[in-house]
Enzyme design. Structure first.
Site, PDB file in Angstrom:
ATOM      1  N   SER A  96       0.837  -1.198   0.000  1.00 18.57           N
ATOM      2  CA  SER A  96       0.000   0.000   0.000  1.00 18.57           C
ATOM      3  C   SER A  96       0.870   1.245   0.000  1.00 18.57           C
ATOM      4  O   SER A  96       2.023   1.215   0.448  1.00 18.57           O
ATOM      5  CB  SER A  96      -0.919   0.008   1.225  1.00 18.57           C
ATOM      6  OG  SER A  96      -1.599   1.246   1.347  1.00 18.57           O
ATOM      7  N   HIS A  97       0.301   2.341  -0.469  1.00 18.85           N
ATOM      8  CA  HIS A  97       0.988   3.628  -0.382  1.00 18.85           C
ATOM      9  C   HIS A  97       1.048   4.138   1.055  1.00 18.85           C
ATOM     10  O   HIS A  97       1.812   5.054   1.342  1.00 18.85           O
ATOM     11  CB  HIS A  97       0.266   4.659  -1.258  1.00 18.85           C
ATOM     12  CG  HIS A  97       0.532   4.487  -2.721  1.00 18.85           C
ATOM     13  ND1 HIS A  97       0.102   3.398  -3.437  1.00 18.85           N
ATOM     14  CD2 HIS A  97       1.201   5.284  -3.611  1.00 18.85           C
ATOM     15  CE1 HIS A  97       0.489   3.525  -4.702  1.00 18.85           C
ATOM     16  NE2 HIS A  97       1.145   4.655  -4.834  1.00 18.85           N
ATOM     17  N   SER A  98       0.260   3.548   1.911  1.00 15.37           N
ATOM     18  CA  SER A  98       0.218   3.949   3.316  1.00 15.37           C
ATOM     19  C   SER A  98       0.650   2.791   4.209  1.00 15.37           C
ATOM     20  O   SER A  98       0.075   1.695   4.129  1.00 15.37           O
ATOM     21  CB  SER A  98      -1.201   4.393   3.704  1.00 15.37           C
ATOM     22  OG  SER A  98      -1.371   4.435   5.101  1.00 15.37           O
TER      23      SER A  98
ATOM     24  N   SER B 205       0.207   2.564  -9.208  1.00 14.01           N
ATOM     25  CA  SER B 205       1.658   2.699  -9.142  1.00 14.01           C
ATOM     26  C   SER B 205       2.289   1.654  -8.223  1.00 14.01           C
ATOM     27  O   SER B 205       3.477   1.333  -8.357  1.00 14.01           O
ATOM     28  CB  SER B 205       2.036   4.106  -8.688  1.00 14.01           C
ATOM     29  OG  SER B 205       1.438   4.419  -7.448  1.00 14.01           O
TER      30      SER B 205
END
Length: 254
Positions: A9-11, A70
């Site tokens: 995840s981006h987080s 991404s």
């Protein structure tokens, strides 16, 4: 076969929270979070993904779930740096990251191989009703009709046996019980239900959806006091129904 799951995840909070949630329902499955950038920011990390795959090296296969486009690009880059054997063990799912991870983890907990885990994750992309029909078949029309027309029996807890072939692939069984646990058929009880159903060869449905599909069962949103109708067809249909009836009556240990 052991299937490990990598959540990208981006987080970091999303990745770690998703892993923590999945562990509540699949304690024995290797789960690794790879979230955020190396400096703690929002984004994805080639190093974290590579290390995550390495942490899962003991698994026979690895299923990767990502949150945004991404993230897939970073995973692809990481895979390009693996040797052929390691790359061949890694399978990337396009399922929604939270729901897909939970469904995949429960499938892995029940002993599913990489294909079964990927298929379970894929059900997260469908509605609850679709999920019941998108995975393994539930019951044929003849069996479902027999279940709905069966007279009420005298078994405790409202269990309703269905007349049918006693043995073999055409054996049928059915029962209706009431949910007694306070929180109803929420995530953890639903996972326990799926794991119990998956141990049986019989095709099993609960209130018309596939009893071996976590997301389909959760989509029913059955509260305490709701009626749960369990139908099964197959060589161990009676045992499957009896096992699941006992699980429901126990309140799933809550």
């Amino acid at each position: 076969m052991t299937v490990g799951i990598l959540v990208v995840s981006h987080s970091a909070a999303i990745a770690e929270g998703t892993v923590a949630l999945a562990r509540q329902m699949a304690a024995d499955v290797p789960l690794v979070a790879a979230g955020g950038t190396d400096d703690g920011g929002i984004g994805t990390s080639f190093e974290a993904i590579t290390e995550g795959i390495g942490e899962l090296a003991g698994a026979d296969a690895v299923v990767v779930l990502c949150d945004l486009g991404s993230a897939y690009l970073t995973v692809d880059t990481a895979l390009d740096f693996l040797d052929d054997d390691a790359r061949g063990r890694v399978h990337v799912s396009s399922a929604p990251v939270v729901e897909g991870t939970i469904a995949a983890a429960v499938a892995a907990q029940t002993g599913g191989d990489a294909d079964a885990v990927l298929a379970a994750a894929a059900t997260a992309a469908t509605s609850g009703a679709d999920a019941g029909s998108a995975s393994s078949p539930v019951l044929g029309d003849q069996t479902a009709e027999a279940a709905s027309d069966a007279p009420a029996g005298d078994r405790p807890g409202g269990a309703v046996p269905v007349d049918g072939t006693a043995d073999g692939d055409d054996a049928v069984a059915s029962a209706t019980v009431e949910l007694v646990n306070e929180s109803g058929l929420h995530a953890r009880p639903a996972a326990e239900f799926v794991k119990a159903a998956a141990k049986h060869e019989a095709r099993v449905s609960v209130n018309g959806v596939d009893a071996k599909s976590l997301l389909a069962i959760m989509a029913l949103a059955l509260p305490k006091g709701a009626s749960v109708t369990i139908d099964a067809t197959g060589p161990d249909a009676r045992d499957a129904v009896d096992t699941l009836v006992s699980l429901v009556r126990s309140g799933f240990g809550e």
